[in-house]
Design a protein around this motif. Sequence first.
Motif, short mmCIF file in Angstrom:
data_model
loop_
_atom_site.label_atom_id
_atom_site.label_comp_id
_atom_site.label_asym_id
_atom_site.label_seq_id
_atom_site.Cartn_x
_atom_site.Cartn_y
_atom_site.Cartn_z
N SER A 82 -10.26 -26.44 26.56
CA SER A 82 -10.18 -25.66 25.31
C SER A 82 -10.12 -24.18 25.67
CB SER A 82 -11.39 -25.96 24.42
OG SER A 82 -12.36 -24.96 24.54
N SER A 128 -14.71 -27.65 14.67
CA SER A 128 -13.84 -27.01 15.66
C SER A 128 -13.37 -28.06 16.66
CB SER A 128 -14.62 -25.91 16.38
OG SER A 128 -15.57 -26.52 17.23
N MET A 129 -12.34 -27.65 17.45
CA MET A 129 -11.79 -28.55 18.46
C MET A 129 -12.89 -28.97 19.44
SD MET A 129 -8.24 -27.56 20.18
CE MET A 129 -8.73 -26.68 21.64
N ALA A 138 -14.00 -27.36 8.49
CA ALA A 138 -13.53 -28.38 9.43
C ALA A 138 -14.20 -28.16 10.77
CB ALA A 138 -12.02 -28.26 9.57
N SER A 195 -15.21 -31.49 17.76
CA SER A 195 -14.56 -32.81 17.66
C SER A 195 -14.54 -33.50 19.02
CB SER A 195 -13.11 -32.67 17.19
OG SER A 195 -13.05 -31.92 16.04
N THR A 196 -14.34 -32.72 20.06
CA THR A 196 -14.33 -33.30 21.41
C THR A 196 -15.71 -33.87 21.75
OG1 THR A 196 -12.67 -31.69 22.07
CG2 THR A 196 -13.80 -32.81 23.85
N LYS A 204 -5.88 -37.03 19.98
CA LYS A 204 -5.85 -37.27 18.53
C LYS A 204 -7.28 -37.47 18.01
CE LYS A 204 -3.39 -40.34 15.46
NZ LYS A 204 -2.62 -41.59 15.45
N LYS A 205 -8.05 -38.30 18.72
CA LYS A 205 -9.43 -38.57 18.29
C LYS A 205 -10.27 -37.30 18.29
CE LYS A 205 -9.96 -43.40 19.60
NZ LYS A 205 -10.45 -44.27 20.65
N ASN A 244 -9.08 -34.32 17.95
CA ASN A 244 -8.38 -33.27 17.20
C ASN A 244 -8.04 -32.09 18.12
OD1 ASN A 244 -7.28 -32.19 14.92
ND2 ASN A 244 -9.18 -31.20 14.25
N PHE A 245 -7.58 -32.44 19.33
CA PHE A 245 -7.40 -31.44 20.39
C PHE A 245 -5.93 -31.07 20.57
CE2 PHE A 245 -6.58 -30.20 24.76
CZ PHE A 245 -7.62 -29.34 25.06
N LYS A 246 -5.70 -29.80 20.77
CA LYS A 246 -4.34 -29.34 21.08
C LYS A 246 -4.41 -28.42 22.31
CE LYS A 246 -2.19 -29.38 16.57
NZ LYS A 246 -2.20 -28.60 15.33
#
Lengths: 480, 329
Positions: free
Chosen positions: A361, A35-36, A33, A39-40, A132-133, A135-137
């Motif tokens: 991040s 990474s955050m 997958a 994805s960003t 969400k787009k 995939n960030f937390k």
Amino acid sequence: MSKLGISRRTLVQGGLGLTVANFLPGTTPFAQAASMEESTIAAAKAAGATSVNGMIWSPYLVPMQPVIAEFTKETGIGIGAVQDISIFDAPQRAMAEALSRSAQFDFIHIDSNMIPSLASAGYLEPLDEYMKKANFKIEAVGDYGSFMTYGGHTYGIPTDGNVHIQYVRKDLIEDPDNKKRFADKFGKELKFPETWEENLRLQEFLMDPSKDLYGSGNLRNRANGVTWWYMIYYSAGGFPFDDDMKPTLNTPAGQYAVDIYLQDKKVNHPEAANWGTPQMIPRIAQGNVVSCQYWDGTAKLNENPAKSKTTGKWLYGLVPGSDFSGKRMHRSISSPLAAILINKYSPRKAQAAYLALWLGSGKNSIPIVTDPVNTFNDAWAKEHMASDAVKKAYSPAGVKAIETNFQVVAPPIYLTGYLEFQDALGKNLSEAYVGQLPAKDVLKKTEDEWIAIIRRIGQSKLKNDLASYKAVMPKRDNPA
Amino acid sequence: MAVAALSAAEAPPQASPRAISRQRAIRRFKLSLLAPLIALFAFLLVPVLLLQLYFSFHQWTVYLSSWWDADYVGIDLFKEVLTDPRFGWATLRSLAFATSSTLGCFVFGFMLAYLMKRPFRGQAIYYIIFILPMLTVPVVVAYTAEMMLYQSGPINDVITRLSGFEFKPSWLSNPNIALMTVSLLEIWNWTPFSFIIMLAGLSAIPKEPVEAAEILGASKWRIFWEVELPLLRPVILLALVLRFLEAMAEFPKTWALFQGGPGSATETLPVYIFMTTWQYFQISKGAAMSYIVMLMMVVIVLLAIQLLRREKRSLDKMYEQSDEPIAGA
């Protein structure tokens, strides 16, 4: 399957084998997958290259620049015009922007406690969709990430933890002479203070004004002093409003907090009534303070031998707690908590939002929170707590203290009108500290002023805000 | 016939075409000078004043709606401001601050101007030194002062060494002297303003009355007190009024040093208006406050203009009397 000559058993075994192999160290997963951070980047690329404009204080921006440069290289999104405004003056400017619905800034870097006020003024863009787009937390320590939320939406990305930790002079409390004198006088061991009362006793005992050594390094000026009061008040089980938004300051817990707050005068420098960070931080680092609660970034300064006379002479830990409510409770504070917020009126809000996510991040922000010169951005992410670079900058004990305090960190008044509520309390506490107002009148007067504020902003609106305020309060009494 | 002759005699003399053209040119020149100011007033100040007037009659909270949806509240906000004890205290503090700093600036400015009245060698250097504080940005004054005014700072240290007794006032943290600290800084910062005005005034005093007094054997003090000072009264008044108005609006030093504290010792009108408007975001109350303060200032200015006119009239009268031929001469 039988046509292919592969039995069901073989297929299942093969599948299991591959699954197990996927988890073995050193093996490459077939489909990893993103990474955050990746994805960003992908989401930001889709938003299109541009330059975003913002308001940010340069001591915060400078250590971010290499991280931003990397983002620009990957996405074409960079920084354009920047207004260099101090974090203390930023709320006024941000509200002026909100009033005029200006699109001048795509992002602002500001105390996150302004989120309710700015969101209520319609200035802030919720970040949930962007997160969400991408995939960030927000992977913050404890419940700290919730400080960015209001009304069920996330409005900010933290860049600076700014949690208070306890600082105690190790060399003084471990000195055998001091230990003996303390034991003789109080019949107790001289140790790291666990309650406000213990802290005061220790400060009073070890201070020596003739050597310019004062017990406390806490702030008591009008602008900042109130931050310390919240810690004491929350730890005594207080919360400033009931469910109907009636102020509940003038309670035994509130009076207890005022009493402890004012006792600091006995142990603090005579000029502390008007001192802010520019005066107090050098005194802490240069060895003129016995014990205090202070922003965590000061540990970086203390542990930098080029700038400090007290490197290696500090113990860091949990801020004192209180037994006032019948159970021991500790409450640290984070204010101002610097975060990046996005302007709803900006035509480049998507790009600005992805830049904020990139900077927020855990991995990307390590160089930001460890900058040895511009020490304004303090550690806050889970990843920071495990990083060697962060441990080197703050010392392992400093990092441990940060992590511990984050578990019980509370905000100041997290409501629309935050600055007004806070200044009313801060002014009255300051008046009491300098003798302009009797201590017993502080909370009554503040409550009266708060009632007027509530009436003006709207009780029902603030009752709605109250849910967000309670949601960001720590969930545990003591750190795990 | 007699009537016609009389009318012709009373009629003003016909202006020549050249004079008319000159008058028109003067009028055009005056208009061209005033036009940018009028435009600035009409397009910038008037809309802002009107908007502020709208806010001061409408209760608007930034959190709830657009400003044009604000509720009309009549003069409620003005009543609220006028019955607000904080506003009252802020007004008193501002008046105390403005009065003390204006007088301080004037006394020192006048003394310096008097010393510089007659040309001497190296005067230009002194002139530059004397006006330097005015060229210093107020925020810089505040931050520099902050470093010097600590209890154990250089100012107290120097005074202690010079005087021989321990001088340790807490300039920045004692609420009883905090406002005086800003006042002293204001005096340091703006004495040059009074100095320049008073120097100009002293240079403009006609020599004849002074020479006449000298011939009559008047002492220097008497010449100063009975000749120069009366002639300077309009200039003194102007210097005091301008400085007072400026001092009432002092904000940067007070804010940079104290932010209204310690306690509320330095919460002056500009500080309280700023806090109300930009910290509490009570735009409507801030607008009402600004209007009240503006009206206070207008009253002060009108009184000052009235006084200046009276001074001018009395001076004109004095000159007229001195021009009259002495009877029998």
